[in-house]
Design a protein around this motif. Sequence first.
Motif, mmCIF file in Angstrom:
data_model
loop_
_atom_site.group_PDB
_atom_site.id
_atom_site.type_symbol
_atom_site.label_atom_id
_atom_site.label_comp_id
_atom_site.label_asym_id
_atom_site.label_seq_id
_atom_site.Cartn_x
_atom_site.Cartn_y
_atom_site.Cartn_z
ATOM 1 N N LEU A 187 3.052 -17.289 16.873
ATOM 2 C CA LEU A 187 1.920 -16.495 16.405
ATOM 3 C C LEU A 187 2.338 -15.475 15.353
ATOM 4 C CD1 LEU A 187 0.047 -15.729 19.754
ATOM 5 C CD2 LEU A 187 -0.131 -17.739 18.266
ATOM 6 N N VAL A 188 1.522 -15.386 14.298
ATOM 7 C CA VAL A 188 1.683 -14.372 13.257
ATOM 8 C C VAL A 188 0.321 -13.709 13.074
ATOM 9 C CG1 VAL A 188 2.184 -13.939 10.830
ATOM 10 C CG2 VAL A 188 3.585 -15.567 12.102
ATOM 11 N N PHE A 189 0.307 -12.379 13.106
ATOM 12 C CA PHE A 189 -0.944 -11.628 13.100
ATOM 13 C C PHE A 189 -1.228 -11.017 11.721
ATOM 14 C CE2 PHE A 189 0.711 -11.640 17.378
ATOM 15 C CZ PHE A 189 -0.404 -11.866 18.171
ATOM 16 N N LEU A 190 -2.495 -11.086 11.326
ATOM 17 C CA LEU A 190 -2.952 -10.401 10.119
ATOM 18 C C LEU A 190 -3.251 -8.955 10.477
ATOM 19 C CD1 LEU A 190 -3.927 -10.275 7.184
ATOM 20 C CD2 LEU A 190 -6.131 -11.191 7.952
ATOM 21 N N TRP A 191 -2.477 -8.030 9.921
ATOM 22 C CA TRP A 191 -2.656 -6.603 10.215
ATOM 23 C C TRP A 191 -3.775 -5.990 9.390
ATOM 24 C CZ3 TRP A 191 1.511 -2.667 11.750
ATOM 25 C CH2 TRP A 191 2.299 -3.175 12.799
ATOM 26 N N SER A 192 -3.792 -6.328 8.108
ATOM 27 C CA SER A 192 -4.740 -5.664 7.211
ATOM 28 C C SER A 192 -4.885 -6.463 5.933
ATOM 29 C CB SER A 192 -4.253 -4.248 6.875
ATOM 30 O OG SER A 192 -3.023 -4.306 6.169
ATOM 31 N N SER A 193 -5.909 -6.110 5.142
ATOM 32 C CA SER A 193 -6.124 -6.810 3.867
ATOM 33 C C SER A 193 -6.768 -5.863 2.868
ATOM 34 C CB SER A 193 -7.019 -8.036 4.067
ATOM 35 O OG SER A 193 -8.331 -7.643 4.443
ATOM 36 N N GLY A 194 -6.761 -6.287 1.598
ATOM 37 C CA GLY A 194 -7.407 -5.539 0.532
ATOM 38 C C GLY A 194 -7.835 -6.481 -0.572
ATOM 39 N N ASP A 195 -8.951 -6.206 -1.199
ATOM 40 C CA ASP A 195 -9.470 -7.052 -2.277
ATOM 41 C C ASP A 195 -9.968 -6.179 -3.421
ATOM 42 O OD1 ASP A 195 -9.650 -9.882 -0.865
ATOM 43 O OD2 ASP A 195 -10.496 -8.432 0.534
ATOM 44 N N ALA A 196 -9.903 -6.700 -4.624
ATOM 45 C CA ALA A 196 -10.432 -5.982 -5.782
ATOM 46 C C ALA A 196 -10.781 -6.974 -6.879
ATOM 47 C CB ALA A 196 -9.421 -4.959 -6.296
ATOM 48 N N TYR A 197 -11.754 -6.591 -7.705
ATOM 49 C CA TYR A 197 -12.236 -7.448 -8.785
ATOM 50 C C TYR A 197 -12.299 -6.627 -10.063
ATOM 51 C CZ TYR A 197 -13.497 -10.348 -4.826
ATOM 52 O OH TYR A 197 -13.433 -11.094 -3.672
ATOM 53 N N ASP A 198 -11.468 -6.984 -11.018
ATOM 54 C CA ASP A 198 -11.414 -6.269 -12.292
ATOM 55 C C ASP A 198 -12.481 -6.803 -13.240
ATOM 56 O OD1 ASP A 198 -10.427 -4.603 -14.385
ATOM 57 O OD2 ASP A 198 -8.418 -4.785 -13.562
ATOM 58 N N LEU A 199 -12.591 -6.185 -14.422
ATOM 59 C CA LEU A 199 -13.548 -6.640 -15.420
ATOM 60 C C LEU A 199 -13.159 -8.012 -15.957
ATOM 61 C CD1 LEU A 199 -14.084 -3.519 -15.326
ATOM 62 C CD2 LEU A 199 -14.749 -3.709 -17.715
ATOM 63 N N GLU A 200 -14.152 -8.899 -16.072
ATOM 64 C CA GLU A 200 -13.899 -10.231 -16.624
ATOM 65 C C GLU A 200 -13.501 -10.139 -18.094
ATOM 66 O OE1 GLU A 200 -13.800 -13.233 -15.441
ATOM 67 O OE2 GLU A 200 -14.636 -13.066 -13.430
ATOM 68 N N ILE A 201 -14.106 -9.201 -18.810
ATOM 69 C CA ILE A 201 -13.787 -9.028 -20.225
ATOM 70 C C ILE A 201 -12.563 -8.127 -20.321
ATOM 71 C CG2 ILE A 201 -14.622 -8.286 -22.481
ATOM 72 C CD1 ILE A 201 -17.462 -8.742 -21.461
ATOM 73 N N THR A 202 -11.419 -8.741 -20.529
ATOM 74 C CA THR A 202 -10.151 -8.013 -20.513
ATOM 75 C C THR A 202 -10.144 -6.863 -21.511
ATOM 76 O OG1 THR A 202 -9.138 -10.154 -20.019
ATOM 77 C CG2 THR A 202 -7.651 -8.344 -20.532
ATOM 78 N N ALA A 203 -10.795 -7.056 -22.632
ATOM 79 C CA ALA A 203 -10.789 -6.042 -23.691
ATOM 80 C C ALA A 203 -11.398 -4.718 -23.252
ATOM 81 C CB ALA A 203 -11.524 -6.558 -24.925
ATOM 82 N N LEU A 204 -12.207 -4.734 -22.199
ATOM 83 C CA LEU A 204 -12.895 -3.522 -21.766
ATOM 84 C C LEU A 204 -12.143 -2.755 -20.678
ATOM 85 C CD1 LEU A 204 -16.615 -4.741 -21.692
ATOM 86 C CD2 LEU A 204 -15.462 -3.396 -23.459
ATOM 87 N N ARG A 205 -11.007 -3.253 -20.246
ATOM 88 C CA ARG A 205 -10.269 -2.568 -19.189
ATOM 89 C C ARG A 205 -9.669 -1.258 -19.700
ATOM 90 N NH1 ARG A 205 -7.196 -7.767 -16.375
ATOM 91 N NH2 ARG A 205 -9.109 -8.954 -15.980
ATOM 92 N N GLY B 257 -2.677 -9.381 1.930
ATOM 93 C CA GLY B 257 -2.684 -9.236 3.377
ATOM 94 C C GLY B 257 -1.306 -8.842 3.875
ATOM 95 N N ILE B 258 -1.267 -8.060 4.946
ATOM 96 C CA ILE B 258 -0.018 -7.667 5.587
ATOM 97 C C ILE B 258 0.039 -8.354 6.950
ATOM 98 C CG2 ILE B 258 1.306 -5.734 6.549
ATOM 99 C CD1 ILE B 258 0.169 -3.973 4.327
ATOM 100 N N TYR B 259 1.176 -8.967 7.267
ATOM 101 C CA TYR B 259 1.330 -9.817 8.443
ATOM 102 C C TYR B 259 2.569 -9.435 9.247
ATOM 103 C CZ TYR B 259 -1.884 -12.865 5.818
ATOM 104 O OH TYR B 259 -2.950 -13.370 5.115
ATOM 105 N N SER B 260 2.572 -9.823 10.516
ATOM 106 C CA SER B 260 3.750 -9.615 11.369
ATOM 107 C C SER B 260 3.636 -10.503 12.605
ATOM 108 C CB SER B 260 3.859 -8.150 11.800
ATOM 109 O OG SER B 260 4.958 -7.970 12.689
#
Length: 312
Positions: free
Chosen positions: A48-66, A184-187
């Motif tokens: 068994l390996v457990f998922l401790w935590s997670s994080g998600d993010a979505y940047d701008l599709e138009i790279t020039a505007l970052r 994700g962080i696992y252990s």
Amino acid sequence: VEVTEQNRMIGYPYTKNMVARDEVDQSAMILVMSWAEAERRGISRDKLVFLWSSGDAYDLEITALRHEYGKSLSMRAAYAEAFRKAGMDITKPADVDRIKVFDFYSCFSIAVEQACDTLGLDSRTLDVSRITATGGLPYHGGPGGNYSAHGLCGLVEKLRTDYFRGELGMLCANGGMLTEHSVGIYSTNPPVENFSMRDHNEYAASFGVSDESYALAPNGKGKILTWTVEYEKKPNIPSRGIIIGEMTSGNDKGKRFCANTRKGDTKTMQWMLEKCRIGEEVSVECTGEEKQRVGPMKVDLVRFSMLPASAI
């Protein structure tokens, strides 16, 4: 990184050996269930390996505007959330040191360098075995966008070993041009609290400027914010210069734009390759006769060229 017949230049400064291989025949499978269900099915505790935590993010599709091109603000948001939910602080080196093995998405060197920068790790001196569970995307390969499934399988296998048992491991995936991030962080040890996740909008930061800051038909002078030169396969010679810039004159002064060199403009491409041209001015022209796609928009193709010596 040395350019050879077997290791051709793809897009400056990336050679073939520094670029992901996605045209491969591979597959991976991950089986996810509750701890109670695993016990009901008689799955051995040491598997068994457990998922401790997670994080998600979505940047701008138009790279020039970052906001920035030298760092990924969206990557930091995703990583920071995973650390927070695991009871750690991404700004504290001692907490980062608790992660004994990572698998960084490694489509290009920039993805690995940005991951290291986000975590405060020195990519020049870091033991590479700590940041990959597979050997890296350019060498392990990965079918289309599915490499991180292989990365997770590799991470799980490492965490099950006697050496890493009880330690923390972190899978860091991204897609697009460092656009989407999921980590994700696992252990093998269960977390103190049951896994839960927040909506990414609750911790999303401002990653860029508004669409109104993009110049649809710029003409005049602009300064280079970032750039590359694309190469032909055979012969392996420069074929197109590409820049993201900001207009310094004309009706769109202060707005961002993307532009390519004109076909056959070897003089400008050679000028670009002589040294880093960030911050230098170029001539920008948009006639409205050609089209290109920028993120979800179809816009007029913009061309640029080096300024005449008399104008510099």
